[in-house]
Design an enzyme around this catalytic site. Structure first.
Site, PDB file in Angstrom:
ATOM      1  N   CYS A   1      -5.983   3.228  -3.715  1.00  0.00           N
ATOM      2  CA  CYS A   1      -6.304   1.805  -3.541  1.00  0.00           C
ATOM      3  C   CYS A   1      -6.879   1.539  -2.156  1.00  0.00           C
ATOM      4  O   CYS A   1      -7.817   0.749  -1.996  1.00  0.00           O
ATOM      5  CB  CYS A   1      -5.052   0.948  -3.733  1.00  0.00           C
ATOM      6  SG  CYS A   1      -4.359   1.076  -5.378  1.00  0.00           S
ATOM      7  N   THR A   2      -6.327   2.187  -1.165  1.00  0.00           N
ATOM      8  CA  THR A   2      -6.802   1.997   0.213  1.00  0.00           C
ATOM      9  C   THR A   2      -8.278   2.375   0.312  1.00  0.00           C
ATOM     10  O   THR A   2      -9.086   1.656   0.912  1.00  0.00           O
ATOM     11  CB  THR A   2      -5.945   2.834   1.184  1.00  0.00           C
ATOM     12  OG1 THR A   2      -4.579   2.431   1.022  1.00  0.00           O
ATOM     13  CG2 THR A   2      -6.371   2.658   2.628  1.00  0.00           C
TER      14      THR A   2
END
Ligand code: BEZ
Length: 211
Positions: free
Chosen positions: A45-46
């Site tokens: 996600c980052t």
């Protein structure tokens, strides 16, 4: 009931990193991308959020508003945003919806209970100025999406909306396109005065319209 292509994207009210929004008012006749990611402070996600932030000028150029969603609380978003800036080189520059009650996630079927009961999968919707869903994709948590592909699809969708052309397999910006079957040859003569190549009566190829 599942949300399908052509359906009106459900409206909702939610807290975001840029304040409270009502979705339909927020998109305000523009194109929009609404995407979920499973959880803050997770590796894939980052990278996705950092890359999407880098692409902001590309989304702006196409008149597209981008919104992310996670089922985390709003107060979690700020610390994670700092991590995104530190590790990916770009801070969040679009609203991130906080949906801890999963109200929005459930409206958009972003939770697939047999994959995970509480976290969203990687859902993404492209929504047109008419508020209708033009594209939906769903990826599992472990596979990061290709946001360059999302831009490619938006280019195709916008060409269809504006010029009534479709895009062939593996089409890229600047390559030839196809006149949609709903356009008769009579209408095509007006729309494409430079003519087209008729490979088959149903396969009419023209240079990509500009503008
Ligand atoms: C991630 O974003 O890295 C991730 C989140 C949930 C499950 C697996 C990966």
């Amino acid at each position: 009931m599942a949300i399908l292509i052509g359906d009106v994207a459900p409206d909702f009210e939610a807290e975001t990193t840029e304040g409270r929004i009502r979705f339909h008012d927020y998109i305000d006749g523009k194109w929009a991308v609404l995407f979920s990611h499973p959880k803050n402070f997770t590796p894939v996600c980052t990278t996705e959020l950092g890359y999407t932030a880098k692409l902001k000028p590309e989304f702006d150029k196409r008149g597209v508003k981008v919104l992310g969603l996670s089922v985390d609380k709003l107060e979690n978003h700020a610390g994670w945003s700092a991590d995104i800036q530190e590790t990916q080189g770009t801070a969040l520059n679009f609203p991130l919806i906080a949906d801890p009650t999963q109200e929005v996630a459930k409206k958009y079927d972003m939770i697939h209970p047999n994959a995970d009961n509480t976290l969203t999968v990687r859902s993404l919707f492209v929504i047109g100025p008419d508020k209708k869903v033009k594209l939906k994709i769903e990826y599992p948590a472990s596979t990061g999406r290709n946001f360059d592909e999302i831009l490619r699809v938006i280019d195709s969708l916008q060409l269809t909306a504006k010029h009534q052309v479709a895009t062939p397999v593996n089409w890229k910006q600047g390559e030839d396109v196809i006149i949609v079957p709903a356009v008769t040859n009579e209408q095509a003569k007006e729309k494409f005065p430079g003519g087209w190549k008729e490979v088959k009566p149903y396969l009419r190829v023209v240079p990509q319209p500009q503008g």
